[in-house]
Design an enzyme around this catalytic site. Structure first.
Site, PDB file in Angstrom:
ATOM      1  N   PRO A 173       0.831  -1.210   0.000  1.00 34.59           N
ATOM      2  CA  PRO A 173       0.000   0.000   0.000  1.00 34.59           C
ATOM      3  C   PRO A 173       0.864   1.259   0.000  1.00 34.59           C
ATOM      4  O   PRO A 173       1.917   1.312   0.631  1.00 34.59           O
ATOM      5  CB  PRO A 173      -0.794  -0.130   1.304  1.00 34.59           C
ATOM      6  CG  PRO A 173      -0.857  -1.601   1.556  1.00 34.59           C
ATOM      7  CD  PRO A 173       0.469  -2.124   1.090  1.00 34.59           C
ATOM      8  N   GLU A 174       0.401   2.269  -0.732  1.00 32.68           N
ATOM      9  CA  GLU A 174       1.155   3.515  -0.797  1.00 32.68           C
ATOM     10  C   GLU A 174       0.632   4.491   0.252  1.00 32.68           C
ATOM     11  O   GLU A 174      -0.321   4.221   0.977  1.00 32.68           O
ATOM     12  CB  GLU A 174       1.057   4.086  -2.210  1.00 32.68           C
ATOM     13  CG  GLU A 174       1.389   3.048  -3.275  1.00 32.68           C
ATOM     14  CD  GLU A 174       2.287   3.538  -4.379  1.00 32.68           C
ATOM     15  OE1 GLU A 174       2.772   4.669  -4.312  1.00 32.68           O
ATOM     16  OE2 GLU A 174       2.524   2.761  -5.325  1.00 32.68           O
TER      17      GLU A 174
ATOM     18  N   LYS B 135       4.193   5.509   5.255  1.00 35.21           N
ATOM     19  CA  LYS B 135       3.452   4.248   5.156  1.00 35.21           C
ATOM     20  C   LYS B 135       3.254   3.585   6.515  1.00 35.21           C
ATOM     21  O   LYS B 135       2.851   2.427   6.588  1.00 35.21           O
ATOM     22  CB  LYS B 135       4.194   3.296   4.217  1.00 35.21           C
ATOM     23  CG  LYS B 135       4.335   3.817   2.792  1.00 35.21           C
ATOM     24  CD  LYS B 135       5.031   2.793   1.914  1.00 35.21           C
ATOM     25  CE  LYS B 135       5.230   3.318   0.507  1.00 35.21           C
ATOM     26  NZ  LYS B 135       5.847   2.299  -0.386  1.00 35.21           N
TER      27      LYS B 135
ATOM     28  N   CYS C 294       1.675   3.233 -25.388  1.00 32.19           N
ATOM     29  CA  CYS C 294       1.634   4.455 -24.596  1.00 32.19           C
ATOM     30  C   CYS C 294       0.364   5.232 -24.947  1.00 32.19           C
ATOM     31  O   CYS C 294      -0.007   5.337 -26.122  1.00 32.19           O
ATOM     32  CB  CYS C 294       2.870   5.305 -24.905  1.00 32.19           C
ATOM     33  SG  CYS C 294       2.857   6.945 -24.139  1.00 32.19           S
TER      34      CYS C 294
ATOM     35  N   CYS D 276       1.755   8.365 -27.210  1.00 30.13           N
ATOM     36  CA  CYS D 276       2.425   8.254 -28.505  1.00 30.13           C
ATOM     37  C   CYS D 276       2.289   6.884 -29.176  1.00 30.13           C
ATOM     38  O   CYS D 276       2.664   6.734 -30.339  1.00 30.13           O
ATOM     39  CB  CYS D 276       3.906   8.592 -28.345  1.00 30.13           C
ATOM     40  SG  CYS D 276       4.846   7.330 -27.444  1.00 30.13           S
TER      41      CYS D 276
ATOM     42  N   CYS E   9       7.791   4.815 -20.919  1.00 31.70           N
ATOM     43  CA  CYS E   9       7.643   4.898 -22.372  1.00 31.70           C
ATOM     44  C   CYS E   9       8.978   5.344 -22.951  1.00 31.70           C
ATOM     45  O   CYS E   9       9.448   6.442 -22.640  1.00 31.70           O
ATOM     46  CB  CYS E   9       6.553   5.904 -22.751  1.00 31.70           C
ATOM     47  SG  CYS E   9       6.505   6.246 -24.539  1.00 31.70           S
TER      48      CYS E   9
ATOM     49  N   CYS F  14       8.462   8.889 -24.758  1.00 27.91           N
ATOM     50  CA  CYS F  14       8.090  10.026 -23.903  1.00 27.91           C
ATOM     51  C   CYS F  14       9.073  10.256 -22.761  1.00 27.91           C
ATOM     52  O   CYS F  14       9.123  11.351 -22.207  1.00 27.91           O
ATOM     53  CB  CYS F  14       6.683   9.818 -23.332  1.00 27.91           C
ATOM     54  SG  CYS F  14       5.374   9.725 -24.585  1.00 27.91           S
TER      55      CYS F  14
END
Length: 262
Positions: free
Chosen positions: A2-3, A51, A229, A232, A254, A257
């Site tokens: 979990p963040e 956290k 992506c 793009c 990506c 990008c």
């Protein structure tokens, strides 16, 4: 794992359910604190620190960490548990509420004035009232050759980001995950944007980075390896990155990008 936004909401849930109430039961189902008894003490509050969760009860602080699978359930007393009993690591009860921590990765009980022993190593809390951008930037800049992906995940630099946030914020700012901290074009803007993302998501249960909560459309790159992506059409790349092999984490980007600098 979990963040920080998930832990922030969990702290709010525990705070609403327990704060101001007298504990009628405290059942620590971990060997180290199996004999601890906080019955009769008032729960003052539960707060998050990155956290980590800190539940302050009388002169004590209960420190818990969800790690990979942990979860806290708070419900009316007598409610049937939604997880197997053997997975419960801590049970707290009041006259009419019950909080059960299942599969908790950490359970500590420390004097309140010793909280620094469990969270003192953490950097500025991204969702804390005392969030300090300059301090976080100084900690990151202390290791200018370190990969930015790894540095942002280091809770000693700033507390709360996990792999999902780091991957998504690096994409949004066009930074390749292997870029050295000292070579990030605008580190302040990167961290500020990430902090803005996690703060906005902390107020809702369905996390999004793209602006939509439609299933499958919430993320730019995280766990979208080999998919096109959204900007793009280039296939999303992935690799395990970390300072040492045992601490590697999944990076997604990506190639168009987020080109490699230099």
């Amino acid at each position: 794992m979990p963040e920080g936004d998930t832990v922030f909401r969990t702290a709010a849930k525990l705070h609403r359910g327990l704060s101001g109430e007298v504990l009628t039961l405290s059942d620590f189902r971990v060997p180290r604190h199996a004999t601890a008894d906080l019955t009769g003490l008032v729960v003052d509050e539960t707060v998050s620190r990155g956290k980590h969760l800190l539940t302050r009860v009388g002169p004590w602080t209960i420190h818990t960490h969800l790690k990979m699978e942990g979860v806290w359930h708070v419900h009316p007393l007598g409610t049937r548990w939604e997880r197997p009993a053997h997975s419960a690591r801590l049970v707290l009860e009041t006259a009419d509420r019950q909080a059960v921590g299942f599969w908790l990765g950490m359970v500590d009980l420390v004097p309140r004035d010793a909280e620094h022993t469990v969270v003192g190593h953490l950097g500025p809390d991204l969702l804390g009232a005392d969030w300090d951008l300059d301090e976080a930037l100084a900690r990151l800049a202390a290791a200018p050759t370190r990969q930015v992906f790894t540095a942002l995940l280091d809770q000693r630099n700033l507390a709360g980001f996990g792999t999902e946030y780091v991957n998504e914020m690096l994409f949004v700012l066009g930074v390749h995950p292997t870029t050295a901290v000292g070579e990030v074009p605008d580190l302040r803007r990167l961290v500020s944007r990430g902090q803005q993302m996690i703060r906005v998501n902390s107020t809702r249960w369905q996390r999004t980075f793209t602006g939509t909560t439609r299933p499958g459309q919430e993320r730019w790159v995280f766990h979208r390896e080999r998919k096109p992506c959204r900007r793009c059409g280039t296939r999303i790349a992935t690799a395990d990155l970390g300072d040492v092999p045992t601490q590697e984490r999944n990076a997604f980007w990506c190639p168009h990008c987020q080109p490699v600098r230099g």
